[in-house]
Design a protein around this motif. Structure first.
Motif, PDB file in Angstrom:
ATOM      1  N   ALA A   1      27.044 -39.322 -78.027  1.00  0.00           N
ATOM      2  CA  ALA A   1      26.498 -38.256 -78.526  1.00  0.00           C
ATOM      3  C   ALA A   1      27.342 -36.872 -78.507  1.00  0.00           C
ATOM      4  CB  ALA A   1      25.451 -37.587 -77.592  1.00  0.00           C
ATOM      5  N   SER A   2      26.908 -36.441 -79.231  1.00  0.00           N
ATOM      6  CA  SER A   2      28.061 -34.710 -79.344  1.00  0.00           C
ATOM      7  C   SER A   2      27.808 -34.076 -78.285  1.00  0.00           C
ATOM      8  CB  SER A   2      27.883 -33.736 -80.569  1.00  0.00           C
ATOM      9  OG  SER A   2      26.598 -33.653 -80.750  1.00  0.00           O
ATOM     10  N   GLN A   3      28.581 -33.251 -77.441  1.00  0.00           N
ATOM     11  CA  GLN A   3      27.668 -32.229 -76.514  1.00  0.00           C
ATOM     12  C   GLN A   3      26.855 -31.067 -76.981  1.00  0.00           C
ATOM     13  OE1 GLN A   3      29.551 -31.773 -73.381  1.00  0.00           O
ATOM     14  NE2 GLN A   3      28.425 -30.400 -72.826  1.00  0.00           N
ATOM     15  N   SER A   4      27.069 -30.778 -78.018  1.00  0.00           N
ATOM     16  CA  SER A   4      25.582 -30.409 -78.745  1.00  0.00           C
ATOM     17  C   SER A   4      24.322 -31.120 -78.977  1.00  0.00           C
ATOM     18  CB  SER A   4      25.987 -29.247 -80.169  1.00  0.00           C
ATOM     19  OG  SER A   4      26.201 -30.121 -80.968  1.00  0.00           O
ATOM     20  N   GLN A   5      24.392 -32.064 -78.861  1.00  0.00           N
ATOM     21  CA  GLN A   5      23.614 -33.411 -79.209  1.00  0.00           C
ATOM     22  C   GLN A   5      22.808 -33.269 -78.031  1.00  0.00           C
ATOM     23  OE1 GLN A   5      25.509 -36.460 -81.364  1.00  0.00           O
ATOM     24  NE2 GLN A   5      23.526 -36.284 -82.919  1.00  0.00           N
ATOM     25  N   ARG A   6      24.034 -33.596 -76.920  1.00  0.00           N
ATOM     26  CA  ARG A   6      23.138 -33.683 -75.320  1.00  0.00           C
ATOM     27  C   ARG A   6      22.390 -32.598 -74.672  1.00  0.00           C
ATOM     28  NH1 ARG A   6      29.101 -36.121 -73.035  1.00  0.00           N
ATOM     29  NH2 ARG A   6      29.509 -37.626 -75.075  1.00  0.00           N
ATOM     30  N   GLU A   7      22.975 -31.306 -75.164  1.00  0.00           N
ATOM     31  CA  GLU A   7      22.478 -30.078 -74.943  1.00  0.00           C
ATOM     32  C   GLU A   7      21.044 -30.338 -75.145  1.00  0.00           C
ATOM     33  OE1 GLU A   7      25.957 -26.859 -74.901  1.00  0.00           O
ATOM     34  OE2 GLU A   7      26.889 -27.903 -73.621  1.00  0.00           O
ATOM     35  N   ALA A   8      20.209 -30.677 -76.404  1.00  0.00           N
ATOM     36  CA  ALA A   8      19.089 -30.224 -77.639  1.00  0.00           C
ATOM     37  C   ALA A   8      17.849 -31.234 -75.849  1.00  0.00           C
ATOM     38  CB  ALA A   8      19.287 -30.618 -78.188  1.00  0.00           C
TER      39      ALA A   8
ATOM     40  N   GLU B   1      16.165 -29.012 -64.381  1.00  0.00           N
ATOM     41  CA  GLU B   1      17.650 -28.625 -65.338  1.00  0.00           C
ATOM     42  C   GLU B   1      18.542 -29.259 -65.857  1.00  0.00           C
ATOM     43  OE1 GLU B   1      21.321 -25.198 -65.038  1.00  0.00           O
ATOM     44  OE2 GLU B   1      20.755 -26.022 -63.580  1.00  0.00           O
ATOM     45  N   VAL B   2      19.249 -30.210 -66.393  1.00  0.00           N
ATOM     46  CA  VAL B   2      20.043 -30.825 -67.111  1.00  0.00           C
ATOM     47  C   VAL B   2      21.351 -29.956 -67.565  1.00  0.00           C
ATOM     48  CG1 VAL B   2      21.046 -33.455 -69.051  1.00  0.00           C
ATOM     49  CG2 VAL B   2      18.093 -32.661 -67.703  1.00  0.00           C
ATOM     50  N   ARG B   3      22.440 -30.749 -66.920  1.00  0.00           N
ATOM     51  CA  ARG B   3      23.621 -30.034 -67.195  1.00  0.00           C
ATOM     52  C   ARG B   3      25.038 -31.717 -67.820  1.00  0.00           C
ATOM     53  NH1 ARG B   3      27.526 -29.750 -63.062  1.00  0.00           N
ATOM     54  NH2 ARG B   3      26.231 -29.398 -60.759  1.00  0.00           N
ATOM     55  N   PHE B   4      26.436 -31.328 -68.102  1.00  0.00           N
ATOM     56  CA  PHE B   4      27.009 -32.286 -68.211  1.00  0.00           C
ATOM     57  C   PHE B   4      28.301 -32.377 -68.348  1.00  0.00           C
ATOM     58  CE2 PHE B   4      23.601 -33.019 -71.094  1.00  0.00           C
ATOM     59  CZ  PHE B   4      22.762 -34.024 -71.216  1.00  0.00           C
ATOM     60  N   ASP B   5      28.761 -32.760 -67.775  1.00  0.00           N
ATOM     61  CA  ASP B   5      30.486 -32.443 -67.664  1.00  0.00           C
ATOM     62  C   ASP B   5      31.221 -33.713 -69.014  1.00  0.00           C
ATOM     63  OD1 ASP B   5      30.967 -35.251 -66.268  1.00  0.00           O
ATOM     64  OD2 ASP B   5      30.472 -34.184 -64.263  1.00  0.00           O
ATOM     65  N   GLU B   6      32.552 -34.765 -68.321  1.00  0.00           N
ATOM     66  CA  GLU B   6      32.837 -34.862 -69.144  1.00  0.00           C
ATOM     67  C   GLU B   6      32.402 -36.365 -69.155  1.00  0.00           C
ATOM     68  OE1 GLU B   6      37.464 -37.204 -70.067  1.00  0.00           O
ATOM     69  OE2 GLU B   6      36.857 -35.165 -69.679  1.00  0.00           O
ATOM     70  N   ASP B   7      32.081 -37.033 -67.822  1.00  0.00           N
ATOM     71  CA  ASP B   7      31.847 -38.137 -68.129  1.00  0.00           C
ATOM     72  C   ASP B   7      29.909 -38.542 -67.036  1.00  0.00           C
ATOM     73  OD1 ASP B   7      34.207 -39.483 -68.548  1.00  0.00           O
ATOM     74  OD2 ASP B   7      34.977 -38.672 -66.141  1.00  0.00           O
ATOM     75  N   SER B   8      29.358 -37.463 -67.570  1.00  0.00           N
ATOM     76  CA  SER B   8      28.680 -37.397 -66.280  1.00  0.00           C
ATOM     77  C   SER B   8      27.080 -36.728 -66.960  1.00  0.00           C
ATOM     78  CB  SER B   8      28.407 -37.675 -64.975  1.00  0.00           C
ATOM     79  OG  SER B   8      29.515 -38.595 -64.391  1.00  0.00           O
ATOM     80  N   PHE B   9      26.206 -36.657 -66.266  1.00  0.00           N
ATOM     81  CA  PHE B   9      25.312 -36.155 -66.459  1.00  0.00           C
ATOM     82  C   PHE B   9      24.505 -35.271 -65.101  1.00  0.00           C
ATOM     83  CE2 PHE B   9      22.520 -38.976 -67.499  1.00  0.00           C
ATOM     84  CZ  PHE B   9      21.414 -39.366 -67.782  1.00  0.00           C
ATOM     85  N   TRP B  10      24.226 -33.954 -64.932  1.00  0.00           N
ATOM     86  CA  TRP B  10      23.958 -33.866 -63.822  1.00  0.00           C
ATOM     87  C   TRP B  10      22.167 -33.282 -63.842  1.00  0.00           C
ATOM     88  CZ3 TRP B  10      26.428 -35.079 -59.562  1.00  0.00           C
ATOM     89  CH2 TRP B  10      28.249 -34.965 -59.898  1.00  0.00           C
TER      90      TRP B  10
END
Length: 83
Positions: free
Chosen positions: A37-44, A6-15
């Motif tokens: 990148a935008s949040q939607s790009q990161r989540e792809a 799984e990958v998730r994002f916050d303002e400064d990091s990804f987990w």
């Protein structure tokens, strides 16, 4: 072999959650394409047996590299230097 589950994002990091139960926090600043990148790009993101892939961002990150504490190892394109 440890893989990302799984990958998730916050303002400064990804987990990145790993198959062995660990969770790695990684600064977005280590990966300029993800930072910009935008949040939607990161989540792809697509998960594979070896790592993480973002098709639209042309970004690939190996779990092995994250475990070793490595950030982006690509060289900026000449157009990225121009300002």
């Amino acid at each position: 072999m440890v893989k990302a589950t799984e990958v998730r994002f916050d303002e400064d990091s990804f987990w990145v959650s790993l198959s062995d139960g660990r969770v790695i926090g990684v600064p977005l600043a280590w990966f300029p394409r993800l930072l910009k990148a935008s949040q939607s790009q990161r989540e792809a993101v697509t998960l594979s047996t070896r790592g993480l892939h973002w098709e639209d961002l042309d970004e690939d990150i190996l779990v092995e590299g994250l475990l070793e504490g490595r950030g982006d190892r690509t060289r900026p394109r000449k157009s990225e230097h121009a300002a």
